[in-house]
Design a protein around this motif. Structure first.
Motif, PDB file in Angstrom:
ATOM      1  N   PRO A 195       8.972  22.608  -2.070  1.00  0.00           N
ATOM      2  CA  PRO A 195       7.587  23.003  -1.781  1.00  0.00           C
ATOM      3  C   PRO A 195       6.732  21.884  -1.192  1.00  0.00           C
ATOM      4  O   PRO A 195       5.900  22.128  -0.312  1.00  0.00           O
ATOM      5  N   GLN A 196       6.936  20.651  -1.694  1.00  0.00           N
ATOM      6  CA  GLN A 196       6.098  19.551  -1.217  1.00  0.00           C
ATOM      7  C   GLN A 196       6.300  19.283   0.276  1.00  0.00           C
ATOM      8  O   GLN A 196       5.361  18.915   0.983  1.00  0.00           O
ATOM      9  N   TYR A 197       7.526  19.487   0.766  1.00  0.00           N
ATOM     10  CA  TYR A 197       7.793  19.245   2.184  1.00  0.00           C
ATOM     11  C   TYR A 197       7.308  20.388   3.069  1.00  0.00           C
ATOM     12  O   TYR A 197       7.252  20.246   4.293  1.00  0.00           O
ATOM     13  N   LEU A 198       6.947  21.499   2.451  1.00  0.00           N
ATOM     14  CA  LEU A 198       6.431  22.656   3.181  1.00  0.00           C
ATOM     15  C   LEU A 198       4.908  22.744   3.139  1.00  0.00           C
ATOM     16  O   LEU A 198       4.310  23.553   3.848  1.00  0.00           O
ATOM     17  N   THR A 199       4.280  21.922   2.294  1.00  0.00           N
ATOM     18  CA  THR A 199       2.836  22.068   2.068  1.00  0.00           C
ATOM     19  C   THR A 199       2.018  20.793   2.214  1.00  0.00           C
ATOM     20  O   THR A 199       0.795  20.867   2.371  1.00  0.00           O
ATOM     21  N   LEU A 200       2.640  19.620   2.136  1.00  0.00           N
ATOM     22  CA  LEU A 200       1.882  18.362   2.097  1.00  0.00           C
ATOM     23  C   LEU A 200       2.322  17.411   3.201  1.00  0.00           C
ATOM     24  O   LEU A 200       3.519  17.279   3.479  1.00  0.00           O
ATOM     25  N   THR A 201       1.375  16.716   3.814  1.00  0.00           N
ATOM     26  CA  THR A 201       1.709  15.657   4.764  1.00  0.00           C
ATOM     27  C   THR A 201       1.578  14.298   4.085  1.00  0.00           C
ATOM     28  O   THR A 201       0.992  14.168   3.002  1.00  0.00           O
ATOM     29  N   ALA A 202       2.058  13.278   4.759  1.00  0.00           N
ATOM     30  CA  ALA A 202       2.010  11.914   4.229  1.00  0.00           C
ATOM     31  C   ALA A 202       0.584  11.421   4.021  1.00  0.00           C
ATOM     32  O   ALA A 202       0.345  10.481   3.242  1.00  0.00           O
ATOM     33  N   GLU A 203      -0.380  12.048   4.693  1.00  0.00           N
ATOM     34  CA  GLU A 203      -1.782  11.646   4.552  1.00  0.00           C
ATOM     35  C   GLU A 203      -2.254  11.755   3.098  1.00  0.00           C
ATOM     36  O   GLU A 203      -3.190  11.071   2.683  1.00  0.00           O
ATOM     37  N   VAL A 204      -1.594  12.617   2.320  1.00  0.00           N
ATOM     38  CA  VAL A 204      -1.948  12.793   0.912  1.00  0.00           C
ATOM     39  C   VAL A 204      -1.805  11.480   0.140  1.00  0.00           C
ATOM     40  O   VAL A 204      -2.546  11.224  -0.819  1.00  0.00           O
ATOM     41  N   MET A 205      -0.893  10.615   0.581  1.00  0.00           N
ATOM     42  CA  MET A 205      -0.670   9.352  -0.124  1.00  0.00           C
ATOM     43  C   MET A 205      -1.894   8.438  -0.070  1.00  0.00           C
ATOM     44  O   MET A 205      -2.082   7.598  -0.948  1.00  0.00           O
ATOM     45  N   LYS A 206      -2.710   8.594   0.956  1.00  0.00           N
ATOM     46  CA  LYS A 206      -3.904   7.757   1.062  1.00  0.00           C
ATOM     47  C   LYS A 206      -4.889   8.054  -0.064  1.00  0.00           C
ATOM     48  O   LYS A 206      -5.662   7.189  -0.472  1.00  0.00           O
ATOM     49  N   LYS A 207      -4.861   9.289  -0.557  1.00  0.00           N
ATOM     50  CA  LYS A 207      -5.754   9.689  -1.634  1.00  0.00           C
ATOM     51  C   LYS A 207      -5.059   9.612  -3.003  1.00  0.00           C
ATOM     52  O   LYS A 207      -5.628   9.099  -3.970  1.00  0.00           O
ATOM     53  N   MET A 208      -3.822  10.083  -3.073  1.00  0.00           N
ATOM     54  CA  MET A 208      -3.134  10.213  -4.363  1.00  0.00           C
ATOM     55  C   MET A 208      -2.188   9.065  -4.658  1.00  0.00           C
ATOM     56  O   MET A 208      -1.621   8.980  -5.745  1.00  0.00           O
TER      57      MET A 208
ATOM     58  N   ILE B  31       7.440  10.097  -3.287  1.00  0.00           N
ATOM     59  CA  ILE B  31       8.590  10.969  -3.449  1.00  0.00           C
ATOM     60  C   ILE B  31       9.683  10.493  -2.502  1.00  0.00           C
ATOM     61  O   ILE B  31       9.396   9.962  -1.435  1.00  0.00           O
ATOM     62  N   ASN B  32      10.937  10.686  -2.900  1.00  0.00           N
ATOM     63  CA  ASN B  32      12.065  10.384  -2.014  1.00  0.00           C
ATOM     64  C   ASN B  32      12.837  11.660  -1.689  1.00  0.00           C
ATOM     65  O   ASN B  32      13.250  12.346  -2.625  1.00  0.00           O
ATOM     66  N   PRO B  33      13.030  11.965  -0.399  1.00  0.00           N
ATOM     67  CA  PRO B  33      12.430  11.357   0.785  1.00  0.00           C
ATOM     68  C   PRO B  33      10.901  11.508   0.737  1.00  0.00           C
ATOM     69  O   PRO B  33      10.393  12.353  -0.005  1.00  0.00           O
ATOM     70  N   PRO B  34      10.203  10.733   1.539  1.00  0.00           N
ATOM     71  CA  PRO B  34       8.737  10.766   1.458  1.00  0.00           C
ATOM     72  C   PRO B  34       8.149  11.991   2.141  1.00  0.00           C
ATOM     73  O   PRO B  34       8.827  12.708   2.883  1.00  0.00           O
ATOM     74  N   LEU B  35       6.873  12.234   1.880  1.00  0.00           N
ATOM     75  CA  LEU B  35       6.136  13.246   2.627  1.00  0.00           C
ATOM     76  C   LEU B  35       6.043  12.807   4.087  1.00  0.00           C
ATOM     77  O   LEU B  35       6.042  11.604   4.382  1.00  0.00           O
ATOM     78  N   ARG B  36       5.956  13.790   4.992  1.00  0.00           N
ATOM     79  CA  ARG B  36       6.011  13.450   6.408  1.00  0.00           C
ATOM     80  C   ARG B  36       4.867  14.098   7.182  1.00  0.00           C
ATOM     81  O   ARG B  36       3.890  14.549   6.578  1.00  0.00           O
ATOM     82  N   SER B  37       4.982  14.160   8.490  1.00  0.00           N
ATOM     83  CA  SER B  37       3.896  14.666   9.335  1.00  0.00           C
ATOM     84  C   SER B  37       4.013  16.180   9.520  1.00  0.00           C
ATOM     85  O   SER B  37       5.016  16.800   9.164  1.00  0.00           O
ATOM     86  N   MET B  38       2.993  16.763  10.127  1.00  0.00           N
ATOM     87  CA  MET B  38       2.944  18.208  10.319  1.00  0.00           C
ATOM     88  C   MET B  38       4.090  18.714  11.191  1.00  0.00           C
ATOM     89  O   MET B  38       4.577  19.835  10.998  1.00  0.00           O
ATOM     90  N   GLU B  39       4.560  17.928  12.151  1.00  0.00           N
ATOM     91  CA  GLU B  39       5.653  18.402  13.010  1.00  0.00           C
ATOM     92  C   GLU B  39       6.918  18.653  12.198  1.00  0.00           C
ATOM     93  O   GLU B  39       7.691  19.579  12.493  1.00  0.00           O
ATOM     94  N   HIS B  40       7.123  17.865  11.152  1.00  0.00           N
ATOM     95  CA  HIS B  40       8.283  18.079  10.282  1.00  0.00           C
ATOM     96  C   HIS B  40       8.092  19.325   9.419  1.00  0.00           C
ATOM     97  O   HIS B  40       9.032  20.101   9.207  1.00  0.00           O
TER      98      HIS B  40
ATOM     99  N   ASP C  54       0.828  -1.203   0.000  1.00  0.00           N
ATOM    100  CA  ASP C  54       0.000   0.000   0.000  1.00  0.00           C
ATOM    101  C   ASP C  54       0.863   1.253   0.000  1.00  0.00           C
ATOM    102  O   ASP C  54       2.040   1.215   0.369  1.00  0.00           O
ATOM    103  N   PRO C  55       0.312   2.394  -0.403  1.00  0.00           N
ATOM    104  CA  PRO C  55       1.092   3.626  -0.486  1.00  0.00           C
ATOM    105  C   PRO C  55       1.800   4.024   0.810  1.00  0.00           C
ATOM    106  O   PRO C  55       2.943   4.477   0.782  1.00  0.00           O
ATOM    107  N   MET C  56       1.168   3.833   1.962  1.00  0.00           N
ATOM    108  CA  MET C  56       1.791   4.246   3.216  1.00  0.00           C
ATOM    109  C   MET C  56       3.012   3.396   3.569  1.00  0.00           C
ATOM    110  O   MET C  56       3.844   3.797   4.383  1.00  0.00           O
ATOM    111  N   ALA C  57       3.139   2.238   2.941  1.00  0.00           N
ATOM    112  CA  ALA C  57       4.330   1.413   3.162  1.00  0.00           C
ATOM    113  C   ALA C  57       5.583   2.150   2.693  1.00  0.00           C
ATOM    114  O   ALA C  57       6.665   2.008   3.278  1.00  0.00           O
ATOM    115  N   HIS C  58       5.429   2.935   1.634  1.00  0.00           N
ATOM    116  CA  HIS C  58       6.573   3.713   1.144  1.00  0.00           C
ATOM    117  C   HIS C  58       7.034   4.710   2.204  1.00  0.00           C
ATOM    118  O   HIS C  58       8.244   4.856   2.452  1.00  0.00           O
TER     119      HIS C  58
END
Length: 371
Positions: free
Chosen positions: A182-195, A201-210, A121-125
């Protein structure tokens, strides 16, 4: 545009570098520079690539999939020993060593563990590339680059731990710079559940604290620049990941969306306009040795300008994008406030109201002016 050395074959020799330059000189609308690749398999070619005019060298600390080795041969290292050799050799050129900093051993271990558990699944990445894998790699680069006398530049940093490490390194006088995207400043990993694979992306999208830590690092000067890390893989290459995320290519198109996203943050008060020009232009030119020809409004500098309408509101539309990867943009339908309305390169208008009107071949190849 500073073009990364990922292609088939990768830019692992001066001959390949010169062929790419020849192709782009006929087609470029804007001025451009080219990175060379620096890896385990082409250490003896680095000095020749520098002589050919490289703006810097790109090195991955992660190994590619077997089926993609040709695309990355000459731009990845297999261990810390060869990374040290690469840093030593690039140091002789006085150009920056631009490092994709993720610890390969950690990532390979995590991928194997997740695959054995049947995860596709996407979140495995996201789980396969934990934030500590970036932290371990950045620590290694800080230590080895100082020992090698190299000028290291961490590309697309994505973590809170990275901000802390770079802040500490700079405070102790180490010669290191860093970028985020930009992606690390605007998107969280939750986006992977939809998209799904489109957001792989490498490194992957992360949580809001990052994300919050990156914004703090950007505004206090820990992070030097913001770059697009534009990776225009096609929808077909991405769609492989809907049933098996490991098969999808990593990366997303960012060139056309980067400035509107950052201008929106200016309007939201997250970033000053002066800071924006510094992190996307002036500091870039200084790090890569093309200042003040580029990145400055001075007598004798190139008349390169982007004119923006800070008040203009519009929606990002995939249909209107130029990229061959527009079908997988992560921002289709996003409402932005602040858009570029005009671009001039050396005094010549090349874009007006979203339409590219410059002539192919007008763009010049840029060499570093100084180290």
């Amino acid at each position: 545009v500073f073009e990364m050395p990922i292609c088939t074959p990768a830019v692992s020799s001066a001959d390949i570098f010169k062929r790419r330059r020849s192709i782009l000189e006929k087609r470029a609308v804007v001025d451009f520079a080219l990175y060379g690749g620096a890896g385990t398999h082409n250490i003896d070619k680095i000095l020749d690539i520098a002589d050919a005019g490289a703006i810097g060298f790109k090195t991955f600390m992660t190994t590619p999939l077997k089926e993609r080795e040709k695309e990355f041969e000459g731009i990845f290292v297999t261990d810390d020993g060869s990374l040290f050799q690469v840093l030593e050799t690039v140091a002789k050129t006085k150009l920056p060593s631009c490092i994709h900093a993720e610890n390969n051993a950690v990532i390979q271990h995590m991928i194997e563990r997740l695959r054995k558990a049947g995860r596709k699944d996407p979140m495995a990445h996201v789980e396969s590339r934990p934030s500590f894998a970036e932290a371990v790699a950045i620590s290694t680069v800080i230590t080895l680059s100082e020992a090698a006398g190299a000028r290291a530049h961490i590309v697309h940093m994505s973590t809170r731990e990275g901000v802390q490490l770079i802040k500490s390194a700079k405070a102790s006088g180490k010669a290191i710079t860093v970028e985020t995207c930009p992606q690390y400043l605007t998107l969280t990993a939750e986006v992977m559940k939809k998209m799904g694979p489109y957001a792989k992306i490498n490194p992957p999208l992360r949580s809001m604290e990052h994300i919050e830590a990156l914004w703090r690092g950007l505004n206090d000067g820990t992070i030097d620049i913001v770059a697009s890390d534009h990776a225009p893989y096609t929808k077909e290459e991405k769609d492989l990941g809907w049933n098996d995320i490991w098969r999808a290519f990593s990366g997303a198109p960012q060139v056309e969306t980067m400035l509107p996203l950052l201008l929106t943050k200016v309007n939201e008060g997250k970033l000053s306009l002066n800071k924006l020009t510094k992190i996307t232009s002036e500091s870039v030119a200084k790090i890569f040795g093309v200042y003040p020809k580029k990145g400055a409004i001075h007598v004798g500098s190139d008349a390169d300008f982007v004119v923006v309408d800070l008040k203009k509101v519009q929606k990002i539309s995939a249909e209107k994008m130029y990229s061959k990867a527009k079908d997988i943009t992560l921002y289709d339908g996003w409402r932005v406030r602040g858009v570029p309305i005009m671009t001039l390169v050396r005094g010549t208008l090349v874009m007006k109201d979203g339409e590219v009107i410059g002539k192919p071949g007008y763009g010049d190849f840029i060499r570093p002016l100084k180290a």
